[in-house]
Structures are given as C-alpha cells and as structure tokens.
Design an enzyme around this catalytic site. Sequence first.
Site, mmCIF file in Angstrom:
data_model
loop_
_atom_site.group_PDB
_atom_site.id
_atom_site.type_symbol
_atom_site.label_atom_id
_atom_site.label_comp_id
_atom_site.label_asym_id
_atom_site.label_seq_id
_atom_site.Cartn_x
_atom_site.Cartn_y
_atom_site.Cartn_z
ATOM 1 N N HIS A 20 7.371 90.311 5.401
ATOM 2 C CA HIS A 20 6.102 91.008 5.675
ATOM 3 C C HIS A 20 4.930 90.034 5.508
ATOM 4 O O HIS A 20 4.016 90.006 6.328
ATOM 5 C CB HIS A 20 5.898 92.179 4.703
ATOM 6 C CG HIS A 20 6.885 93.295 4.848
ATOM 7 N ND1 HIS A 20 7.535 93.867 3.780
ATOM 8 C CD2 HIS A 20 7.327 93.958 5.955
ATOM 9 C CE1 HIS A 20 8.331 94.832 4.214
ATOM 10 N NE2 HIS A 20 8.240 94.901 5.532
ATOM 11 N N LYS A 44 12.709 107.835 5.441
ATOM 12 C CA LYS A 44 13.244 106.973 4.375
ATOM 13 C C LYS A 44 12.962 107.589 3.014
ATOM 14 O O LYS A 44 11.965 108.279 2.838
ATOM 15 C CB LYS A 44 12.571 105.592 4.431
ATOM 16 C CG LYS A 44 12.897 104.772 5.663
ATOM 17 C CD LYS A 44 12.180 103.435 5.629
ATOM 18 C CE LYS A 44 12.477 102.592 6.863
ATOM 19 N NZ LYS A 44 11.609 101.406 6.947
ATOM 20 N N ARG A 93 12.249 91.244 14.194
ATOM 21 C CA ARG A 93 13.160 90.242 13.627
ATOM 22 C C ARG A 93 14.311 89.917 14.559
ATOM 23 O O ARG A 93 14.721 88.793 14.716
ATOM 24 C CB ARG A 93 13.724 90.739 12.291
ATOM 25 C CG ARG A 93 12.718 90.808 11.192
ATOM 26 C CD ARG A 93 13.217 91.655 10.065
ATOM 27 N NE ARG A 93 13.473 93.021 10.529
ATOM 28 C CZ ARG A 93 13.786 94.031 9.736
ATOM 29 N NH1 ARG A 93 13.926 93.837 8.457
ATOM 30 N NH2 ARG A 93 13.971 95.236 10.229
ATOM 31 N N SER A 131 13.398 95.274 3.489
ATOM 32 C CA SER A 131 13.182 95.902 2.185
ATOM 33 C C SER A 131 14.464 96.574 1.705
ATOM 34 O O SER A 131 14.799 96.519 0.517
ATOM 35 C CB SER A 131 12.065 96.947 2.280
ATOM 36 O OG SER A 131 10.866 96.335 2.640
#
Length: 162
Positions: A20, A44, A93, A131
Amino acid sequence: MNTKITAVYPGSFDPPTKGHLDIIARASKIFPKVIIAITENYNKHHMFSLQERVDMMKESVSSIKNVEVDSFSGLLADYLINIDSFIVIRGLRALSDFEYEFQMALMNRTLNQKIETIFLMPDQLYTFLSSSMVKEIAGLGGDFKNFVPDAVYKRFKIKNNL
Ligand code: PNS
C-alpha cells in the site's frame, strides 16, 4: 484541465502493508494531493477497527507531505462528490486482481460518470503481498516484519499479544 486534482486511494487497509505504501508513494509523485480514504469492506471481516486502521496509516505516511488520511462510510462515489474529487487510485498486483477491480471501476463510473479509476503497479517485490496474507502469516507464527511499516508491526504485535 484541473491542475489541482486531488486523488483518492480508497481501501480497507486491514492492516496497511508496504505494498500500500509503495502505491501511495507513487501516487503522491503524480498528484498534488492524495487522500487515503479508509472504510469498511462489507465483504471482509476486519481485524482492526476503523480508528486503528486510520491511526496506523497516519503514522505510516506522516513523512509524505501531500498525503492525508481520512475515513468514510457509505458509497465511495458519494464520498468523492463530498470532497470534490473524481480520481480513484487502486493498486494492481496481478491478473487475479483485475476482475474485481474492473467491476468496481465500472460500477463507480456508472454511479458517477465523472469518476476515473487509475491503476498503479507496485514494485515487483510487493506483487504477492496482501493484508490477508500478512494476517495469516502472523497468525501462524511467521515473521511478517518486512511486509508492513514499522508502526503497523508494533501495533499488530500489541493487539495480538505476539
Ligand atoms: O482494500 P479493499 O477492501 O479491496 O477496498 C475495497 C473498497 C473499500 C475500496 C470498496 O469496497 C469500496 O469502495 N467500499 C465503499 C462502498 C462502495 O462504494 N461500494 C461500491 C463499490 S463499487
């Protein structure tokens, strides 16, 4: 042309990672002002509260002058109107990110035609980092120090009695 563009980097950042930070550093070199907008992702289950995530992010980006940290609830499209921005930054990514990001970018643009999403690629060192992966490694006793900013590492250890 708007020369005072504020870009918004939204996310749940649970917790912020070096990936990040890599995206934030890149965005801060392109836009005069970048707001990191932290929110709940209803898909989440978060480990850290919104306030904890805001605090960790503030500590992690304190040395970058044109970056601010904020939080919001509700739709990102509405938040953007409130702060008079139309640029969303997201990190990309790998190809596996693409479908979700593509869907989100187009949905946001459907909600507000002015919204443009700009994708930045992190350094290849971080293309595998997320994460969730950090939480999993930490939970299983692995060394995650190199994957997160120092401020996050300290808070993570305290919160989880590591
Ligand atoms: O870091 P994340 O969890 O991948 O970020 C996803 C996030 C928070 C950017 C997304 O869930 C979001 O924008 N949430 C706000 C609510 C909203 O606008 N939902 C519709 C998105 S198309």
